[in-house]
Design an enzyme around this catalytic site. Structure first.
Site, PDB file in Angstrom:
ATOM      1  N   ARG A 103      34.179  -6.273  68.489  1.00 40.86           N
ATOM      2  CA  ARG A 103      33.881  -6.035  69.912  1.00 40.86           C
ATOM      3  C   ARG A 103      32.674  -6.913  70.237  1.00 40.86           C
ATOM      4  O   ARG A 103      31.542  -6.611  69.820  1.00 40.86           O
ATOM      5  CB  ARG A 103      33.591  -4.553  70.131  1.00 40.86           C
ATOM      6  CG  ARG A 103      33.310  -4.156  71.576  1.00 40.86           C
ATOM      7  CD  ARG A 103      33.101  -2.646  71.641  1.00 40.86           C
ATOM      8  NE  ARG A 103      32.651  -2.185  72.943  1.00 40.86           N
ATOM      9  CZ  ARG A 103      33.442  -1.807  73.930  1.00 40.86           C
ATOM     10  NH1 ARG A 103      34.751  -1.858  73.766  1.00 40.86           N
ATOM     11  NH2 ARG A 103      32.944  -1.376  75.074  1.00 40.86           N
ATOM     12  N   HIS A 130      40.819  -7.910  76.737  1.00 37.91           N
ATOM     13  CA  HIS A 130      40.718  -6.574  76.124  1.00 37.91           C
ATOM     14  C   HIS A 130      42.141  -6.132  75.760  1.00 37.91           C
ATOM     15  O   HIS A 130      42.703  -5.208  76.354  1.00 37.91           O
ATOM     16  CB  HIS A 130      40.086  -5.600  77.106  1.00 37.91           C
ATOM     17  CG  HIS A 130      39.516  -4.364  76.473  1.00 37.91           C
ATOM     18  ND1 HIS A 130      39.720  -4.043  75.139  1.00 37.91           N
ATOM     19  CD2 HIS A 130      38.740  -3.350  76.987  1.00 37.91           C
ATOM     20  CE1 HIS A 130      39.107  -2.911  74.866  1.00 37.91           C
ATOM     21  NE2 HIS A 130      38.499  -2.474  75.958  1.00 37.91           N
ATOM     22  N   GLN A 133      43.099  -2.365  74.973  1.00 39.05           N
ATOM     23  CA  GLN A 133      43.175  -1.517  76.157  1.00 39.05           C
ATOM     24  C   GLN A 133      44.493  -1.724  76.888  1.00 39.05           C
ATOM     25  O   GLN A 133      45.153  -0.763  77.298  1.00 39.05           O
ATOM     26  CB  GLN A 133      42.001  -1.817  77.100  1.00 39.05           C
ATOM     27  CG  GLN A 133      41.997  -0.971  78.362  1.00 39.05           C
ATOM     28  CD  GLN A 133      41.837   0.503  78.065  1.00 39.05           C
ATOM     29  OE1 GLN A 133      40.870   0.905  77.427  1.00 39.05           O
ATOM     30  NE2 GLN A 133      42.783   1.325  78.514  1.00 39.05           N
ATOM     31  N   ASP A 224      38.660  -0.364  87.491  1.00 41.66           N
ATOM     32  CA  ASP A 224      37.681  -0.429  86.407  1.00 41.66           C
ATOM     33  C   ASP A 224      36.298  -0.520  87.035  1.00 41.66           C
ATOM     34  O   ASP A 224      36.159  -0.746  88.249  1.00 41.66           O
ATOM     35  CB  ASP A 224      37.973  -1.643  85.512  1.00 41.66           C
ATOM     36  CG  ASP A 224      37.161  -1.634  84.218  1.00 41.66           C
ATOM     37  OD1 ASP A 224      36.503  -0.617  83.923  1.00 41.66           O
ATOM     38  OD2 ASP A 224      37.184  -2.653  83.508  1.00 41.66           O
ATOM     39  N   CYS A 263      40.335   2.580  82.573  1.00 48.28           N
ATOM     40  CA  CYS A 263      40.105   2.394  81.136  1.00 48.28           C
ATOM     41  C   CYS A 263      38.867   3.136  80.642  1.00 48.28           C
ATOM     42  O   CYS A 263      38.688   3.272  79.426  1.00 48.28           O
ATOM     43  CB  CYS A 263      39.991   0.908  80.806  1.00 48.28           C
ATOM     44  SG  CYS A 263      38.687   0.059  81.723  1.00 48.28           S
ATOM     45  N   ARG A 291      44.784   4.705  73.141  1.00 50.08           N
ATOM     46  CA  ARG A 291      44.062   3.620  72.476  1.00 50.08           C
ATOM     47  C   ARG A 291      44.270   3.712  70.965  1.00 50.08           C
ATOM     48  O   ARG A 291      44.558   2.706  70.294  1.00 50.08           O
ATOM     49  CB  ARG A 291      42.560   3.698  72.810  1.00 50.08           C
ATOM     50  CG  ARG A 291      42.184   3.217  74.199  1.00 50.08           C
ATOM     51  CD  ARG A 291      42.334   1.709  74.341  1.00 50.08           C
ATOM     52  NE  ARG A 291      41.540   0.994  73.374  1.00 50.08           N
ATOM     53  CZ  ARG A 291      40.245   0.708  73.537  1.00 50.08           C
ATOM     54  NH1 ARG A 291      39.615   1.071  74.644  1.00 50.08           N
ATOM     55  NH2 ARG A 291      39.580   0.042  72.617  1.00 50.08           N
TER      56      ARG A 291
END
Length: 304
Positions: A103, A130, A133, A224, A263, A291
Site C-alpha cells: 500500500r 486500487h 477495492q 468516495d 469504499c 475486500r
C-alpha cells in the site's frame, strides 16, 4: 487462460481472468473450509506506506483464514528509498516471503518492487489504482445483480484511484459506468484511454459527465472521499467545489437509484450523508466484507 502472477493493475487481466477471480471469491466466501490450507506454509509481507483499517485487517485476517502467515511492515524503520532503496526492500523480502502486498504512495514503487523481488506483488492501493477495492466492488455488484454486463454503475466525485480501477474493471466486464466529476477533477487521461480501448472490445459503455443528473437510472451510485489521503489541497476550497456532488436522500430519490456504494472511510456530511450511508440501500459494509474474499481469491490464484 494465463496464470495470475501479480496484480498491479486490473488492466493486466482479461475478462476470463477477472470473471474467474470473482467466481473464486464467491466460492471462498460461501465455502471457506475448502480453502483453509490454501496458503499453508506461505508467508506474505504487508508493506504499508499509508495507514489503513480495511486493507490491513482484511489481508491479515484473510491470509490467516487461508492457513498462511502475514508480516506487517510500516515506516517505523524508515521510508522506502531513504533507509534503503525500494529495490533492496523488494529483493530482501523475496528472500523470506512468498508475496508482497504493498500500500504505497506511488505506482512506480510497486513496479520497482515487482522487478526487484521476483515474487508476486499485489497493489493494495497506489496513487493511480486500487484494484483490490474494485474487485470487492464488482463482487458486491455480482452478488446483487448477477450478470455484470447488465449493470449500470454511476461514480460521483473525484476521479481518483478508486474511480480509475472501477473504470478498468467495468470496461473488462462489459459493464456500463457513468463517471461524474467536477471540472478539473476527472480521471487520468492515460487510464481513461486504456479503459475506452477495453470497453470497445467488451461492449461496455463508459460515459463522462460533470452533471449529477447523468447518473439517473443507474442501478447503484458510488462515491468516495473528496480529499484523498496525502492530498495537500485546501479543504475549504475542495468542499466548495464538491458540495453539489454530495449524495443524500434527495439525490438518491431524484435519480431513482436503488443502491449506494462507498469504499470507506466516509466523511459523513461531506460526500455522503449518514442517512444514505446507514440506510438499507447502502452496500458499503458488504463491500468492506468482500475486500477479504476478493483479496483471498487473488492470493489463492497466485499460488494455485
Amino acid at each position: 487462460m494465463s496464470k495470475l502472477t501479480q496484480l498491479l493493475c486490473l488492466a493486466e487481466l482479461d475478462q476470463q481472468q477477472l470473471s474467474a477471480l470473482l467466481d473464486l471469491a464467491l466460492d471462498i466466501k460461501q465455502s471457506p473450509k475448502n480453502y483453509r490450507h490454501a496458503l499453508q506454509g506461505r508467508s506474505i509481507a504487508l508493506l504499508f506506506e499509508k495507514p489503513s483499517l480495511r486493507t490491513r485487517v482484511s489481508f491479515d485476517v484473510g491470509i490467516h483464514k487461508l492457513g498462511g502467515h502475514s508480516v506487517y511492515l510500516d515506516l517505523q524503520n524508515g521510508a522506502m528509498g531513504e533507509r534503503e532503496s525500494v529495490e533492496d526492500f523488494g529483493s530482501n523480502l523475496a528472500c523470506w516471503t512468498d508475496a508482497i502486498v504493498a500500500r504505497v504512495y506511488s505506482q512506480k514503487t510497486l513496479v520497482r518492487l515487482a522487478l526487484s523481488s521476483k515474487k508476486p506483488v499485489i497493489n493494495a492501493l497506489s496513487d493511480i489504482y486500487h484494484p483490490c477495492q474494485a474487485l470487492a466492488d464488482l463482487l458486491t455488484l455480482k452478488e446483487q445483480y448477477g450478470d455484470l454486463s447488465q449493470v449500470h454503475l454511476a461514480y460521483v466525485g473525484d476521479g481518483n484511484n478508486v474511480c480509475q480501477s472501477l473504470m478498468l474493471g467495468a470496461a473488462i466486464m462489459g459493464m456500463d459506468l457513468t463517471v461524474v466529476t467536477p471540472q478539473g477533477f476527472g480521471p487520468d487521461a492515460h487510464v481513461l484511454l486504456k479503459a475506452q480501448e477495453i470497453a470497445q472490445r467488451s461492449g461496455a459503455k463508459l460515459t463522462l459527465s460533470q452533471h449529477v443528473s447523468s447518473a439517473a437510472g443507474a442501478d447503484a451510485i458510488y462515491t468516495d472521499t473528496w480529499l484523498s489521503m496525502g492530498t495537500r489541497s485546501d479543504p475549504a476550497l475542495i468542499t466548495e467545489i464538491f458540495s453539489p456532488y454530495q449524495i443524500n436522500t434527495a439525490v438518491m430519490q431524484r435519480l431513482a437509484v436503488k443502491h449506494f456504494m462507498h469504499c470507506l472511510p466516509a466523511h459523513r456530511g461531506h460526500e455522503v450523508t449518514s442517512e444514505v450511508l446507514d440506510s438499507e440501500h447502502s452496500l458499503a459494509l458488504q463491500q468492506a466484507e468482500n475486500r477479504m474474499h476478493a483479496q483471498n481469491a487473488v492470493l489463492v490464484s497466485l499460488f494455485s
